[in-house]
Design a protein around this motif. Structure first.
Motif, short mmCIF file in Angstrom:
data_model
loop_
_atom_site.label_atom_id
_atom_site.label_comp_id
_atom_site.label_asym_id
_atom_site.label_seq_id
_atom_site.Cartn_x
_atom_site.Cartn_y
_atom_site.Cartn_z
N GLY A 151 -7.01 41.36 18.49
CA GLY A 151 -7.03 39.83 19.18
C GLY A 151 -7.64 38.81 18.24
O GLY A 151 -8.07 39.23 17.17
N ASP A 152 -7.79 37.74 18.74
CA ASP A 152 -8.30 36.51 18.14
C ASP A 152 -9.82 36.68 18.58
O ASP A 152 -10.47 35.98 19.40
CB ASP A 152 -7.65 35.06 18.44
CG ASP A 152 -6.14 35.31 18.19
OD1 ASP A 152 -5.81 35.80 17.18
OD2 ASP A 152 -5.40 34.28 18.70
N ARG B 52 -2.24 41.78 15.29
CA ARG B 52 -1.97 41.52 16.54
C ARG B 52 -0.88 42.54 17.34
O ARG B 52 -1.09 42.82 18.39
CB ARG B 52 -1.53 40.12 16.71
CG ARG B 52 -2.55 39.18 16.68
CD ARG B 52 -2.18 37.76 16.95
NE ARG B 52 -1.29 37.07 16.23
CZ ARG B 52 -0.96 35.81 16.28
NH1 ARG B 52 -1.52 35.20 17.28
NH2 ARG B 52 0.00 35.34 15.45
N HIS C 95 -5.62 38.87 10.35
CA HIS C 95 -6.10 39.55 11.63
C HIS C 95 -6.56 40.94 10.91
O HIS C 95 -5.63 41.63 10.57
CB HIS C 95 -5.40 39.79 12.56
CG HIS C 95 -5.03 38.73 13.59
ND1 HIS C 95 -4.26 37.43 13.21
CD2 HIS C 95 -5.49 38.24 14.77
CE1 HIS C 95 -4.34 36.54 14.15
NE2 HIS C 95 -5.14 37.07 15.20
#
Length: 167
Positions: free
Chosen positions: A102-103, A97, A93
C-alpha cells in the motif's frame, strides 16, 4: 547567533527556538541549559544550544501527512537503492501494489528511474537490491526541522538528543 533545541522535561525534542527566547527561559528559571557552543552572551553566561524545560509539556500527537514531498524529504532526495541524488527521482513501492503493498510510510521510498525500472514488479530481495535505509514513519512533526540542522553540521551537540532521526 543560532538556533536552540528545546527539550521537554523528559529529554524529548520539543521545539527549535532562537537564542534570545532560550536565554529568557533560562533566566526565568523555566529551563536549564544543557549544552553550549563556547560563545558567551555575557562574560559568565554561555550561549545555549540545547535547553531542557523544568516542567513537562504535554504535546498532542500531530501526524505528518504522507505526501510525495515528505517522502522525498525523509529520504533526503536520494535513491534508496544506489544513493543517486539528482532530478530523475521517483517513488517506489517496496512491496509492489500488485502484490498488496500500500501507500504507507513503511512501503514507499525514493528511487531513481533506473533502479525503479530495474526492480520492476519485484521485492528488493527478489531483485537483489538492498535498501540503504529501511523506510519508516517520522516520529514527530519536529523530525524534518531537527534533521535539517543535524545534516548541516551546525549543531553537533544536538545528536545525542535527536534519537530516531537519521540523516
Amino acid at each position: 547567533m543560532g538556533k536552540v533545541l528545546v527539550l521537554n522535561a523528559s529529554y524529548e525534542p520539543l521545539n527549535v527556538t532562537n537564542w534570545q527566547r532560550a536565554i529568557v527561559l533560562v533566566l526565568k528559571g523555566k529551563a536549564e541549559q544543557l549544552e553550549h557552543n563556547g560563545k558567551f552572551v555575557y562574560p559568565e553566561f554561555p550561549l545555549p544550544t540545547v535547553i531542557r524545560l523544568r516542567y513537562y509539556v504535554r504535546v498532542p500527537y500531530k501526524e505528518i501527512p504522507l505526501t510525495r514531498r515528505n517522502i522525498f524529504y525523509r529520504d533526503a532526495h536520494t535513491c534508496q537503492y544506489c544513493n543517486y541524488t539528482g532530478d530523475e527521482l521517483t517513488l517506489d513501492h517496496v512491496i509492489p501494489r500488485s502484490r498488496g503493498g500500500g501507500d504507507t510510510w513503511e512501503n514507499l521510498v525514493t528511487a531513481c528511474v533506473r533502479c525503479n525500472v530495474k526492480k520492476g514488479n519485484r521485492t528488493p530481495q527478489e531483485a537483489k537490491m538492498l535498501l540503504k535505509h529501511p523506510p519508516r514513519r517520522p516520529h514527530s512533526s519536529l523530525y524534518f526541522e531537527v534533521r535539517k540542522y543535524l545534516k548541516s553540521g551546525t549543531h553537533p551537540e544536538w545528536h545525542k538528543y535527536a534519537i530516531g532521526i537519521d540523516f
